[in-house]
Design an enzyme around this catalytic site. Structure first.
Site, PDB file in Angstrom:
ATOM      1  N   ASP A 258      10.423   7.748   6.324  1.00  0.00           N
ATOM      2  CA  ASP A 258      10.327   7.424   8.069  1.00  0.00           C
ATOM      3  C   ASP A 258       9.321   8.779   8.688  1.00  0.00           C
ATOM      4  O   ASP A 258       9.821   9.812   8.343  1.00  0.00           O
ATOM      5  CB  ASP A 258      11.655   7.320   9.013  1.00  0.00           C
ATOM      6  CG  ASP A 258      11.625   6.385   9.793  1.00  0.00           C
ATOM      7  OD1 ASP A 258      10.996   5.503   9.877  1.00  0.00           O
ATOM      8  OD2 ASP A 258      11.944   6.972  11.021  1.00  0.00           O
TER       9      ASP A 258
ATOM     10  N   ASP B 225      17.230  -3.290  10.015  1.00  0.00           N
ATOM     11  CA  ASP B 225      17.048  -2.871  11.546  1.00  0.00           C
ATOM     12  C   ASP B 225      17.079  -1.285  11.416  1.00  0.00           C
ATOM     13  O   ASP B 225      18.121  -0.717  10.759  1.00  0.00           O
ATOM     14  CB  ASP B 225      18.029  -3.304  12.639  1.00  0.00           C
ATOM     15  CG  ASP B 225      17.580  -4.736  12.641  1.00  0.00           C
ATOM     16  OD1 ASP B 225      16.855  -5.444  12.478  1.00  0.00           O
ATOM     17  OD2 ASP B 225      18.782  -5.556  13.170  1.00  0.00           O
TER      18      ASP B 225
ATOM     19  N   ASP C  40      -4.002   9.783  13.471  1.00  0.00           N
ATOM     20  CA  ASP C  40      -4.793  10.920  13.109  1.00  0.00           C
ATOM     21  C   ASP C  40      -5.917  11.405  14.099  1.00  0.00           C
ATOM     22  O   ASP C  40      -5.943  12.855  13.926  1.00  0.00           O
ATOM     23  CB  ASP C  40      -5.442  10.475  11.591  1.00  0.00           C
ATOM     24  CG  ASP C  40      -4.493  10.788  10.393  1.00  0.00           C
ATOM     25  OD1 ASP C  40      -3.364  11.133  10.621  1.00  0.00           O
ATOM     26  OD2 ASP C  40      -4.776  10.162   9.362  1.00  0.00           O
TER      27      ASP C  40
ATOM     28  N   GLY D 213       0.852  -1.224  -0.039  1.00  0.00           N
ATOM     29  CA  GLY D 213      -0.026  -0.087  -0.217  1.00  0.00           C
ATOM     30  C   GLY D 213       0.842   1.246  -0.066  1.00  0.00           C
ATOM     31  O   GLY D 213       0.482   2.285  -0.616  1.00  0.00           O
TER      32      GLY D 213
HETATM   33  P1  IMP Z   1       7.025   4.119   9.846  1.00  0.00           P
HETATM   34  O1  IMP Z   1       6.140   3.559   8.486  1.00  0.00           O
HETATM   35  O2  IMP Z   1       8.078   3.461  10.056  1.00  0.00           O
HETATM   36  O3  IMP Z   1       7.625   5.381   9.195  1.00  0.00           O
HETATM   37  O4  IMP Z   1       6.084   4.441  10.717  1.00  0.00           O
HETATM   38  C1  IMP Z   1       5.236   5.644  10.713  1.00  0.00           C
HETATM   39  C2  IMP Z   1       4.329   5.641  11.990  1.00  0.00           C
HETATM   40  O5  IMP Z   1       4.073   6.850  12.399  1.00  0.00           O
HETATM   41  C3  IMP Z   1       3.035   5.273  11.552  1.00  0.00           C
HETATM   42  O6  IMP Z   1       2.713   3.663  11.950  1.00  0.00           O
HETATM   43  C4  IMP Z   1       2.091   5.975  12.151  1.00  0.00           C
HETATM   44  O7  IMP Z   1       1.597   5.350  13.381  1.00  0.00           O
HETATM   45  C5  IMP Z   1       2.606   7.368  12.385  1.00  0.00           C
HETATM   46  N1  IMP Z   1       2.288   8.113  11.334  1.00  0.00           N
HETATM   47  C6  IMP Z   1       3.264   8.787  10.435  1.00  0.00           C
HETATM   48  N2  IMP Z   1       2.403   9.357   9.483  1.00  0.00           N
HETATM   49  C7  IMP Z   1       1.188   9.552  10.145  1.00  0.00           C
HETATM   50  C8  IMP Z   1      -0.110  10.233   9.801  1.00  0.00           C
HETATM   51  O8  IMP Z   1      -0.154  11.072   8.622  1.00  0.00           O
HETATM   52  N3  IMP Z   1      -1.258   9.996  10.481  1.00  0.00           N
HETATM   53  C9  IMP Z   1      -1.180   9.284  11.760  1.00  0.00           C
HETATM   54  N4  IMP Z   1      -0.224   8.716  11.856  1.00  0.00           N
HETATM   55  C10 IMP Z   1       1.038   8.770  11.215  1.00  0.00           C
END
Ligand code: IMP
Length: 203
Positions: free
Chosen positions: A75, A46, A165, A19
């Site tokens: 990230d 990691d 969100d 996705g």
């Molecule tokens: P990543 O995929 O390791 O970058 O994890 C990002 C995490 O940050 C996600 O699982 C969400 O919990 C949070 N996050 C990042 N962007 C958003 C957003 O636009 N809305 C809500 N949560 C977000």
């Protein structure tokens, strides 16, 4: 070598989430053939760095080296002032293995109540979302862009969106990210701001 992205070029999205790879393809305006690291069976590194930027570069470099193709990694996460920046780079991990964000948001509110009780005068609900986007070339070069949106933590409202969100209300709005239409959120989000910089610099 040119640190530019050429239309039609193949790009590996350093994620195992199909996705997310599709979302990246759409955010790049469909100009690139985006293949996910997962579909190439590339191992996931990691995330050992201590910042969003560090982890984005680490993931992009890892995918570029393993695939021999220009790679893009992101990230992102939520940083809360009163919790010394937590959950920050651990935003996904706070939701646990079952990705229970209702529980993660409950924990945030419990910790905020605690912080407020301990130091009511200094308490602030301020928070921001960050998105770091890194592009790495197989030769080892990397560039990184960071988008941030500031706002405040509120009680959960709304059922759109994902992750944190429902508890994030951006500055200048009286609704949360989860109460906005996806288009309205996408027009102002940390992700949008990071991609806008990437497009300005690399297209
Ligand atoms: P990543 O995929 O390791 O970058 O994890 C990002 C995490 O940050 C996600 O699982 C969400 O919990 C949070 N996050 C990042 N962007 C958003 C957003 O636009 N809305 C809500 N949560 C977000």
């Amino acid at each position: 070598m040119s640190l530019q992205l050429i239309n039609g070029e193949k790009l590996v999205a350093a994620t195992h989430n199909a996705g997310k790879a599709r979302e990246i393809e759409a955010l790049l305006g469909g100009r690139f053939e985006v293949i996910s690291a997962g579909s190439l069976n590339l191992p996931e590194p990691d995330e050992t760095e201590v910042s969003f930027v560090g982890n984005a570069i680490l993931k992009a470099r890892h995918a570029a080296k393993a695939s021999g193709t220009v790679s893009l990694a992101d990230d992102s996460g939520l940083s809360i002032d009163a919790l010394n920046g937590d959950p920050g780079i651990f935003s996904a991990r706070w939701a646990g293995p079952y990705k229970d964000f209702d529980r993660a948001m409950e924990i945030i509110h419990l910790k905020l109540d605690q912080a407020k009780a301990e130091n009511p005068d200094a308490f602030t609900p301020r928070a921001y979302f960050t998105c770091a986007l890194a592009v790495a070339w197989p030769e080892g070069h990397a560039v990184v862009f960071e988008g941030r949106i500031y706002g405040q933590i509120v009680k959960p409202r709304g059922d759109k969106g994902f992750g944190y969100d429902p508890i994030f209300q951006p500055d200048g709005y009286d609704i949360t990210f989860a109460e906005m239409t996806p288009d309205a959120k996408d027009a102002i989000s940390h992700r949008h701001l990071a991609f806008a910089q990437l497009k300005t610099h690399l297209f």
